[in-house]
Scaffold this active site. Structure first.
Site, short mmCIF file in Angstrom:
data_model
loop_
_atom_site.label_atom_id
_atom_site.label_comp_id
_atom_site.label_asym_id
_atom_site.label_seq_id
_atom_site.Cartn_x
_atom_site.Cartn_y
_atom_site.Cartn_z
N SER A 1 0.94 -1.32 -0.06
CA SER A 1 -0.13 -0.23 0.07
C SER A 1 1.03 1.17 0.02
CB SER A 1 -0.86 0.11 1.20
OG SER A 1 -1.48 1.36 1.52
N TYR B 1 -1.24 -0.23 10.44
CA TYR B 1 -1.26 -0.49 8.83
C TYR B 1 -0.18 -0.15 8.16
CZ TYR B 1 -3.50 -0.96 4.09
OH TYR B 1 -3.68 -1.12 2.81
#
Length: 260
Positions: free
Chosen positions: A142, A155
């Site tokens: 990501s 995350y």
């Protein structure tokens, strides 16, 4: 579907990026090995596509549990053969506040899914791919890997770990015939991003992302940010001095915590 058709193994196939990738590979004539906890959802979706039964299989696994995802990979080899491409897509994204004790459990769960689960997804296939001297392992990272975002500690840390892990694995596989590809999505319109409480520039539909990712994987690209505009933004963010980066993010909405 001929058994000679190439086979792709995809985790997190019940929705979002995983499901879009499955559809894109199917459209290209590949056989599918689809992994999810909610197997009934994947099976219903696959049947709804009208594919013949010999084109796909669904394997139940929880990537947080090493033995569970390893067993799914082993079943895939036994039932469908050794995949040509393995995509470790399953992941979770939950906001955390380190001051809250319960969020430490969320951090552990995130790392177990996004990092250890990724390595465990690759494990059943790596040795056999090296012996065959062919295969591609794909890690879905990501742009959150580029810099730490307030409230996104779990995350961001996990996706930075995906990038570093895949880079390490790529070096280990050099000369073996096994390729390692890191795909770095920007904002994709999936259930993972649906609850975000902040702007998401260059938001992309999962089908468009899947097509671009498919082409990058086929080309054996070692690292690809999709869409490319987010790659430019990410590079600019990386070179910003800390004081300016912190000022730009002041007041930005944070990822929702599980208990919030």
């Amino acid at each position: 579907m001929s058994a000679a058709a190439p086979l792709v193994f995809i985790t997190g196939a019940s929705s979002g990026i995983g499901q879009a990738l499955a559809a894109r590979y199917a459209a290209a004539g590949w056989r599918l090995a689809l992994v999810a906890r909610r197997t009934e959802v994947v099976e219903a979706w696959a049947r709804g596509q009208g594919w013949s039964g010999d084109r796909w299989r669904v394997y139940a696994a929880d990537v947080q549990v090493i033995d569970s995802i390893v067993a799914a990979g082993q079943r895939c080899i036994a039932e469908q053969g050794l995949p040509d491409v393995v995509i470790a897509n399953a992941g979770i994204s939950v906001g955390i506040d380190t001051a809250e004790r319960e969020d430490l459990d969320v951090l552990r769960e995130t790392l177990a899914t996004n990092n250890i689960g990724l390595a465990a997804t690759f494990h059943p296939f790596l040795k056999a791919m090296r012996e065959r001297r062919r295969g591609t392992l794909v890690g879905i990272a990501s742009v959150a890997a580029i810099r730490g975002l307030p409230g996104h500690g779990a995350y961001c840390a996990s996706k930075a770990g995906v990038v570093a892990y895949c880079e390490s694995l790529r070096g280990e596989c050099r000369g073996s015939g096994v390729q390692v590809v890191t795909v770095v999505p920007g904002y994709i319109a999936t259930p993972l991003t649906a609850g975000n409480r902040y702007p998401m520039p260059f938001l992309m539909q999962p089908e468009v992302f899947a097509d671009r990712a498919f082409r990058a994987i086929e080309a054996g690209t070692s690292y690809r940010v999709i869409p490319w505009q987010m790659g430019v933004v990410a590079k600019l963010m990386r070179v910003l001095p800390n004081w300016l980066f912190d000022r730009l993010l002041a007041g930005r909405g944070r990822k929702q915590r599980r208990t919030a």
